[in-house]
Design an enzyme around this catalytic site. Structure first.
Site, PDB file in Angstrom:
ATOM      1  N   SER A  77      15.405  21.623 -15.532  1.00 58.50           N
ATOM      2  CA  SER A  77      14.093  22.246 -16.324  1.00 58.50           C
ATOM      3  C   SER A  77      14.575  23.864 -16.833  1.00 58.50           C
ATOM      4  O   SER A  77      16.227  24.172 -17.162  1.00 58.50           O
ATOM      5  CB  SER A  77      13.878  22.791 -14.757  1.00 58.50           C
ATOM      6  OG  SER A  77      12.686  23.809 -14.902  1.00 58.50           O
ATOM      7  N   GLU A  88       9.783   7.945 -16.872  1.00 62.60           N
ATOM      8  CA  GLU A  88       8.899   9.167 -17.323  1.00 62.60           C
ATOM      9  C   GLU A  88       8.128   9.047 -18.838  1.00 62.60           C
ATOM     10  O   GLU A  88       7.190   7.542 -18.852  1.00 62.60           O
ATOM     11  CB  GLU A  88       8.474  10.056 -16.971  1.00 62.60           C
ATOM     12  CG  GLU A  88       8.935  11.306 -15.099  1.00 62.60           C
ATOM     13  CD  GLU A  88       9.283  12.068 -15.272  1.00 62.60           C
ATOM     14  OE1 GLU A  88       8.408  13.249 -15.465  1.00 62.60           O
ATOM     15  OE2 GLU A  88      10.120  12.871 -14.764  1.00 62.60           O
ATOM     16  N   HIS A 104       0.465  -1.415  -0.154  1.00 59.46           N
ATOM     17  CA  HIS A 104       0.228  -0.002  -0.328  1.00 59.46           C
ATOM     18  C   HIS A 104       0.828   0.973  -0.012  1.00 59.46           C
ATOM     19  O   HIS A 104       0.824   2.402   0.234  1.00 59.46           O
ATOM     20  CB  HIS A 104      -0.502   0.079   1.186  1.00 59.46           C
ATOM     21  CG  HIS A 104      -1.658  -1.267   1.064  1.00 59.46           C
ATOM     22  ND1 HIS A 104      -2.857  -0.889   0.574  1.00 59.46           N
ATOM     23  CD2 HIS A 104      -1.505  -2.362   2.014  1.00 59.46           C
ATOM     24  CE1 HIS A 104      -3.367  -2.325   1.248  1.00 59.46           C
ATOM     25  NE2 HIS A 104      -2.628  -3.031   2.033  1.00 59.46           N
ATOM     26  N   LYS A 114      16.675  21.747 -10.872  1.00 58.60           N
ATOM     27  CA  LYS A 114      16.032  19.999 -11.530  1.00 58.60           C
ATOM     28  C   LYS A 114      17.226  18.883 -11.718  1.00 58.60           C
ATOM     29  O   LYS A 114      18.220  19.589 -12.671  1.00 58.60           O
ATOM     30  CB  LYS A 114      14.629  20.401 -11.728  1.00 58.60           C
ATOM     31  CG  LYS A 114      13.272  21.079 -11.458  1.00 58.60           C
ATOM     32  CD  LYS A 114      13.015  20.084 -10.177  1.00 58.60           C
ATOM     33  CE  LYS A 114      12.243  19.522 -10.865  1.00 58.60           C
ATOM     34  NZ  LYS A 114      10.872  19.376 -11.149  1.00 58.60           N
TER      35      LYS A 114
END
Ligand code: ARG
Length: 459
Positions: free
Chosen positions: A277, A290, A156, A283
């Site tokens: 970024s 992704e 979970h 970043k």
């Protein structure tokens, strides 16, 4: 250009209809397989006396020349040709005249395209299998390097029990072994030749489809010519196997994305596999992971395209089936690209054991071990479970963890607690005690690595 099939009609089609009908923009990638298939066909026709040896030789020499010219870029695809099969035949006829028109004896584009696609996919799947093997090796090596690195295992997405990073990675290794065997299995069913099915009913010529099947490296022939030209099960099977593989890569990607966030910081991806970024200077984004997660959707879509194209078409060949190619080609390209970027990303990924250990110390993940400790003192498990639950509740209220509760505090919950409980809840001991098969204990994890090694050796 006059249509090859002009006769029944004048062969003059509307330009838009031509463009709509044309598949050369995407099926030209099968040119090598198309030519190889044609050479096998022409040799077989000679072996069976349908062509003379000289005719077949002249055809095959010219086909070899076409292949060479295409490979070298001296010959380019004519977008006006309807498909790759028509293109090759047209060039052949241009080069050797009327003899070129004999190649298509006892053959149809229906069995031709079916054989091309099987040959093409066989090559691609073999390449994918080797890319998958590289990934499996990379995962195996990361696992082996991290057999003693403790991290929290989750259910979970809540900290559950201590495991090792090596053990966790090996779960992915197991998935990859299934992906490999699934593809190998699909290859076996795919590797039969439809060539000789002709349009759908077979042929009146004294041909021998076993000869072409053997020449093209197939294990056998399609036993029913109608099935031979209309079967695309192998595409469905491959797409299903690719979908499962992408689902695995996507789950792995999701974890890598989580692990490389500041909230976890369990791993650091190599700079070469991250991006920055355009506005936020701090970043470092896990874009590769992704994109793999995102591209999984495309491959699922390709599977559904294929199933949907096939679901309503009567036997045998229908032009709908031309739609099989873009879907399977897209899936093949996507899977290959994803594997090519995923493997070095995994191989260069740096685990951060200190952070994993810290996370493991915070979530009461040794609570089950403490309950087991009480069971060892003769307390029924359900009662032990409740007592430990109360201890955890007390810790949460008082900003403590199980390791820092005093003996006195423990005794207030159950008189059976003793000094030896601290060793029982030590995370390293908790891991080491999980000696059951497949468990997280070192001996068990090493056995899992042995299994992967044997798998890689083909045992
Ligand atoms: N371009 C076609 C395809 O991809 C080749 C087979 C054409 N056969 C036909 N009867 N029109 O399926």
């Amino acid at each position: 250009m006059e249509k090859m099939w002009a006769g029944r009609t004048a062969g003059e089609t509307n330009q838009i209809a031509d463009d709509f009908n044309s598949s050369i923009s995407f099926d030209s990638r099968m040119y090598r397989q198309d030519i190889t298939g044609s050479m096998a066909h022409s040799s077989m026709l000679a072996a069976c006396g349908v062509l003379t040896a000289q005719e077949s030789e002249a055809i095959n020499d010219a086909l070899a020349g076409i292949l060479e010219d295409l490979d070298a870029g001296r010959l380019t695809f004519d977008p006006a040709a309807e498909d790759i099969h028509m293109f090759v035949e047209a060039v052949l006829t241009e080069r050797i005249g009327a003899l070129g028109k004999k190649l298509h004896t006892a053959r149809s584009r229906n069995d031709q395209v079916a054989v091309d696609l099987r040959l093409y996919l066989r090559d691609e799947v073999n390449e994918i299998l080797s890319l998958l093997t590289d990934l499996l090796k990379a995962v195996r090596d990361q696992a082996a390097a991290n057999v003693s690195v403790i991290m929290p295992g989750y259910t979970h997405l809540q900290r559950a029990q201590p495991i090792t990073f090596g053990h966790h990675l090996l779960a992915y290794a197991m998935m990859l072994t299934r992906d490999i065997t699934r593809l190998e299995d699909a290859l076996k069913r795919m590797n039969v030749s439809p060539l000789g099915s002709c349009a759908l009913a077979g042929t009146t010529y004294p041909t021998d489809s076993e000869i072409t099947a053997a020449a093209l490296g197939f294990d056998g022939i399609c036993l029913n010519s109608i099935d031979g030209v209309s079967d695309r099960d192998y595409c469905v099977e491959l797409l299903a196997a690719f979908s499962a593989l992408m689902m695995h890569l996507s789950r792995f990607s999701e974890e890598i994305i989580l692990w490389s966030s500041w909230e976890f910081k369990f791993v650091e991806l190599d700079d070469a596999f991250t991006t920055g970024s355009s506005i936020m200077p701090q970043k470092k984004n896990p874009d590769m992971a992704e994109l793999v997660r995102g591209k999984t959707g495309r491959v699922y879509g390709d599977l559904f395209t294929m199933l949907t194209v096939l679901k309503g078409i009567p036997l045998a060949y229908n032009k709908d089936m031309q739609e099989d190619k873009e879907a399977i080609f897209d899936a093949v390209d996507t899977v290959k690209m994803c594997l090519k970027v995923f493997t070095p990303m995994i191989a260069t990924m740096k685990p951060l054991p200190e952070n994993m250990k810290q996370a493991a110390q915070k979530g009461f993940i040794n609570a089950t071990d403490l309950a087991d400790y009480l069971v060892g003192k003769g307390i029924p498990f359900r009662q032990a479970y409740k007592t430990v639950g109360q201890c955890v509740g007390y810790c949460v209220k008082n900003g403590k963890v199980l390791e820092t509760l005093t003996m006195e505090e423990y005794k207030s919950f159950d008189g059976n607690f003793d000094e030896d409980l601290y060793a029982a809840i030590d995370l390293e001991n908790c891991v080491e005690k999980r000696i059951s098969k497949g468990g997280t204990g070192k001996a068990s994890v090493l056995k899992q690595i042995d299994y992967i090694d044997a798998f890689l050796k083909g045992e």
